[in-house]
Design a protein around this motif. Structure first.
Motif, PDB file in Angstrom:
ATOM      1  N   GLU A  37       0.836  -1.206   0.000  1.00 15.01           N
ATOM      2  CA  GLU A  37       0.000   0.000   0.000  1.00 15.01           C
ATOM      3  C   GLU A  37       0.871   1.256   0.000  1.00 15.01           C
ATOM      4  OE1 GLU A  37      -3.889   0.642   2.300  1.00 15.01           O
ATOM      5  OE2 GLU A  37      -2.420   1.721   3.519  1.00 15.01           O
ATOM      6  N   LEU A  38       1.956   1.231   0.782  1.00 14.75           N
ATOM      7  CA  LEU A  38       2.879   2.371   0.790  1.00 14.75           C
ATOM      8  C   LEU A  38       3.494   2.575  -0.589  1.00 14.75           C
ATOM      9  CD1 LEU A  38       4.096   4.468   2.776  1.00 14.75           C
ATOM     10  CD2 LEU A  38       6.050   2.926   3.026  1.00 14.75           C
ATOM     11  N   GLU A  43       3.751   5.636  -5.805  1.00 12.76           N
ATOM     12  CA  GLU A  43       3.437   5.717  -7.232  1.00 12.76           C
ATOM     13  C   GLU A  43       2.458   6.851  -7.508  1.00 12.76           C
ATOM     14  OE1 GLU A  43       1.994   1.816  -7.972  1.00 12.76           O
ATOM     15  OE2 GLU A  43       3.992   0.897  -8.076  1.00 12.76           O
ATOM     16  N   THR A  44       1.481   7.029  -6.597  1.00 14.12           N
ATOM     17  CA  THR A  44       0.536   8.135  -6.747  1.00 14.12           C
ATOM     18  C   THR A  44       1.266   9.473  -6.700  1.00 14.12           C
ATOM     19  OG1 THR A  44      -1.277   6.875  -5.755  1.00 14.12           O
ATOM     20  CG2 THR A  44      -1.482   9.258  -5.717  1.00 14.12           C
ATOM     21  N   ASP A  84      17.321   7.837  -3.430  1.00 16.17           N
ATOM     22  CA  ASP A  84      17.514   9.187  -2.907  1.00 16.17           C
ATOM     23  C   ASP A  84      16.499   9.562  -1.831  1.00 16.17           C
ATOM     24  OD1 ASP A  84      16.568  10.458  -6.179  1.00 16.17           O
ATOM     25  OD2 ASP A  84      15.410   9.343  -4.705  1.00 16.17           O
ATOM     26  N   VAL A  85      15.640   8.611  -1.423  1.00 10.66           N
ATOM     27  CA  VAL A  85      14.722   8.856  -0.310  1.00 10.66           C
ATOM     28  C   VAL A  85      14.367   7.522   0.335  1.00 10.66           C
ATOM     29  CG1 VAL A  85      12.680   8.785  -1.803  1.00 10.66           C
ATOM     30  CG2 VAL A  85      12.542   9.942   0.391  1.00 10.66           C
ATOM     31  N   VAL A  86      14.217   7.529   1.657  1.00 14.88           N
ATOM     32  CA  VAL A  86      13.812   6.344   2.411  1.00 14.88           C
ATOM     33  C   VAL A  86      12.499   6.682   3.105  1.00 14.88           C
ATOM     34  CG1 VAL A  86      14.369   4.771   4.291  1.00 14.88           C
ATOM     35  CG2 VAL A  86      16.181   5.568   2.751  1.00 14.88           C
ATOM     36  N   ALA A  87      11.474   5.868   2.865  1.00 22.03           N
ATOM     37  CA  ALA A  87      10.142   6.122   3.427  1.00 22.03           C
ATOM     38  C   ALA A  87       9.775   5.019   4.413  1.00 22.03           C
ATOM     39  CB  ALA A  87       9.104   6.207   2.320  1.00 22.03           C
ATOM     40  N   PHE A  88       9.413   5.396   5.636  1.00 22.43           N
ATOM     41  CA  PHE A  88       9.013   4.441   6.665  1.00 22.43           C
ATOM     42  C   PHE A  88       7.487   4.307   6.683  1.00 22.43           C
ATOM     43  CE2 PHE A  88      13.286   5.040   7.926  1.00 22.43           C
ATOM     44  CZ  PHE A  88      13.632   4.024   8.800  1.00 22.43           C
ATOM     45  N   ASP A  89       7.003   3.074   6.840  1.00 24.09           N
ATOM     46  CA  ASP A  89       5.555   2.850   6.875  1.00 24.09           C
ATOM     47  C   ASP A  89       4.949   3.303   8.191  1.00 24.09           C
ATOM     48  OD1 ASP A  89       3.122   1.811   5.717  1.00 24.09           O
ATOM     49  OD2 ASP A  89       3.230   0.215   7.204  1.00 24.09           O
ATOM     50  N   THR A 112       3.170   9.397   7.457  1.00 22.59           N
ATOM     51  CA  THR A 112       2.364  10.607   7.655  1.00 22.59           C
ATOM     52  C   THR A 112       2.752  11.695   6.671  1.00 22.59           C
ATOM     53  OG1 THR A 112       2.007  10.142  10.003  1.00 22.59           O
ATOM     54  CG2 THR A 112       1.771  12.427   9.293  1.00 22.59           C
ATOM     55  N   GLU A 113       4.044  11.957   6.543  1.00 21.24           N
ATOM     56  CA  GLU A 113       4.501  13.026   5.641  1.00 21.24           C
ATOM     57  C   GLU A 113       4.159  12.703   4.192  1.00 21.24           C
ATOM     58  OE1 GLU A 113       8.473  15.727   4.689  1.00 21.24           O
ATOM     59  OE2 GLU A 113       8.603  14.053   6.096  1.00 21.24           O
ATOM     60  N   LEU A 114       4.287  11.435   3.808  1.00 20.41           N
ATOM     61  CA  LEU A 114       3.977  11.055   2.434  1.00 20.41           C
ATOM     62  C   LEU A 114       2.490  11.246   2.138  1.00 20.41           C
ATOM     63  CD1 LEU A 114       4.798   9.913  -0.290  1.00 20.41           C
ATOM     64  CD2 LEU A 114       4.542   7.598   0.647  1.00 20.41           C
ATOM     65  N   ILE A 115       1.631  10.841   3.068  1.00 17.86           N
ATOM     66  CA  ILE A 115       0.183  11.011   2.854  1.00 17.86           C
ATOM     67  C   ILE A 115      -0.161  12.490   2.730  1.00 17.86           C
ATOM     68  CG2 ILE A 115      -2.091  10.746   3.921  1.00 17.86           C
ATOM     69  CD1 ILE A 115      -1.156   8.099   5.080  1.00 17.86           C
ATOM     70  N   ILE A 116       0.431  13.317   3.591  1.00 17.56           N
ATOM     71  CA  ILE A 116       0.170  14.760   3.517  1.00 17.56           C
ATOM     72  C   ILE A 116       0.609  15.315   2.170  1.00 17.56           C
ATOM     73  CG2 ILE A 116       0.856  17.008   4.459  1.00 17.56           C
ATOM     74  CD1 ILE A 116       0.901  15.717   7.223  1.00 17.56           C
ATOM     75  N   GLU A 117       1.774  14.866   1.672  1.00 16.90           N
ATOM     76  CA  GLU A 117       2.267  15.354   0.381  1.00 16.90           C
ATOM     77  C   GLU A 117       1.361  14.892  -0.767  1.00 16.90           C
ATOM     78  OE1 GLU A 117       4.541  17.513  -0.250  1.00 16.90           O
ATOM     79  OE2 GLU A 117       5.119  17.727   1.836  1.00 16.90           O
TER      80      GLU A 117
END
Length: 428
Positions: A37-38, A43-44, A84-89, A112-117
């Motif tokens: 899902e992340l 991708e979105t 160039d970026v690491v995203a934590f679930d 949280t930051e990804l959803i806000i973006e």
């Protein structure tokens, strides 16, 4: 202006490594599903996922979230995959975020930051943009040390209120953010008043309202467009639409209703967004009936349905009349899953919003639910109160009507909320 150097930086990144954690081997499969899902969120947003990194974590490290060995393993993955970026679930603290960025030498964000973006990227209306700006400002407040590289710079002169050595840029930025948050709150209150006025008009006209709720990307906008031919965006992406859309629709029994397409829910929705989008999500509270849409073809369909119900409970809408709509039945090979949904939830209707399959059953269910909101009464109203007679003809469905001298005798079906006004005129 919004303080948002992080957003400018994130938009220039392309390759991401996704990190998820689990504490027991039995949870690994679930962790991988959550990372999927992340990945769709990435991708979105427009990122390419270089790899996923599910790892066992017995204890959270207060400094770096992950253990020292896992951080070293992750750092090597970043180099090998040219990420160039690491995203934590999961949500990580500002302190952990800063430490990880120092060790990995790459941008680190959390779910949280990804959803806000993603929300910020896809918002269309003024209200949605204001809500997201408020959520971003609240999220950034404890993270200002991470966002700026000029923290040691002292502000020089610039205003009469700055005396002596001046203030650190960080303190100025915090003051700007606080002012921005206060300003956004005021603007949102004004928009909320307008929404309340619009909602009041709907209530006064007594037109039954249905809110389409559900997890993101289950087909809410597709259903709205299929029923009403509404010109709404339909896209196979998470949070393809964020803005509430309302359209009028006439049921087969000639009953006019309003269909409201609400923003999609998601697992671990950030509290800043729940708070910011409360006025939009409250459409689910101030409606007559909920259409809970579920993508039964999705492998996580049951947990997605539970997440939606959890958010509805948080909003105080769990007791609303509800029809559970099982969407995408054409893509669901597991008929046992459909049977399980029918067992778990009352009033289920299987449909395919894309093809229209099952719409007849859905509309029948909607008409039955409306009937439960209405009452059949007999009234005798003096012609001197003909304004009330005219109102009842507009709001109710007249079954019988005759005139007796100076009175109008009617048998009609009305919204239950009108019954108290008719007490002096009720027969039987």
């Amino acid at each position: 202006m919004a303080i948002d150097p992080a957003s400018l930086e994130l938009k220039n990144l392309h390759r991401a490594i996704l990190v998820g954690v689990y504490s027991h081997n039995q949870q690994k499969t679930l962790c991988i599903d959550y990372l999927s899902e992340l990945e769709r969120l990435c991708e979105t947003y427009g990122w390419q996922v270089a790899s996923t990194f599910p790892c066992m974590l017995r204890k959270v490290d207060t400094a770096t979230y992950l253990s020292k060995g896992k951080v070293e393993e992750l750092a090597q993955m970043v180099i090998d995959l040219n990420a160039d970026v690491v995203a934590f679930d999961d949500e990580i603290s500002p302190h952990q975020q800063r430490n990880l960025e120092k060790l990995l030498k790459k941008a680190v964000i959390d779910r949280t930051e990804l959803i806000i973006e993603v929300f910020a990227q896809r918002a269309q209306t003024r209200e949605a943009r204001l809500q997201i700006e408020l959520a971003k400002a609240r999220y950034q407040m404890p993270r200002l040390k991470r966002l700026w590289t000029h923290l040691s710079r002292q502000s020089a002169g610039g205003g009469a209120y700055l005396k002596g050595e001046g203030e650190k840029q960080l303190e100025i930025d915090r003051r700007i953010l606080r002012r921005q948050i206060d300003s956004l709150k005021q603007e949102i209150e004004q928009v909320a008043k307008q929404r309340h006025t619009q909602r009041g008009l709907r209530i006064r006209t007594q037109i039954p309202t249905f809110a389409i709720v559900g997890y993101t990307n289950v087909g809410k906008s597709t259903l709205l467009r299929a029923l009403t031919q509404a010109d709404v965006l339909v896209e196979d992406k998470l949070f393809a639409t964020l803005d509430t859309t309302t359209r009028k629709f006439v049921l087969p029994n000639k009953q006019a209703i309003l269909l409201i397409d609400t923003v999609g829910f998601i697992r671990k929705i950030p509290h800043t967004l729940v708070a910011a989008f409360r006025s939009t999500l409250e459409e689910a509270i101030h409606t007559d009936i909920l259409l809970h849409l579920i993508d039964v073809s999705h492998p996580m369909a049951f947990s997605q349905a539970e997440e939606t119900l959890a958010v509805l409970k948080e909003l105080g809408a769990e007791d609303k009349p509800m029809i559970t709509v099982l969407n995408k039945i054409d893509l669901c090979p597991d008929r046992c899953a459909l049977a399980k949904f029918r067992f778990l939830y009352k009033k289920t209707v299987p449909i395919c919003a894309e093809t229209g399959e099952g719409f007849e059953l859905l509309l029948d269910s909607m008409m039955r639910e409306i009937a439960l909101l209405r009452k059949t009464v007999r009234v005798k109203i003096p012609q001197s109160h003909y304004a009330l007679v005219s109102e009842l003809m507009g709001l109710g469905r007249v079954l019988e009507c005759e005139y007796e001298e100076n009175d109008v005798v009617m048998k009609l079906e009305i919204p239950a909320s009108l019954e108290h006004r008719l007490q002096p005129f009720l027969l039987g």
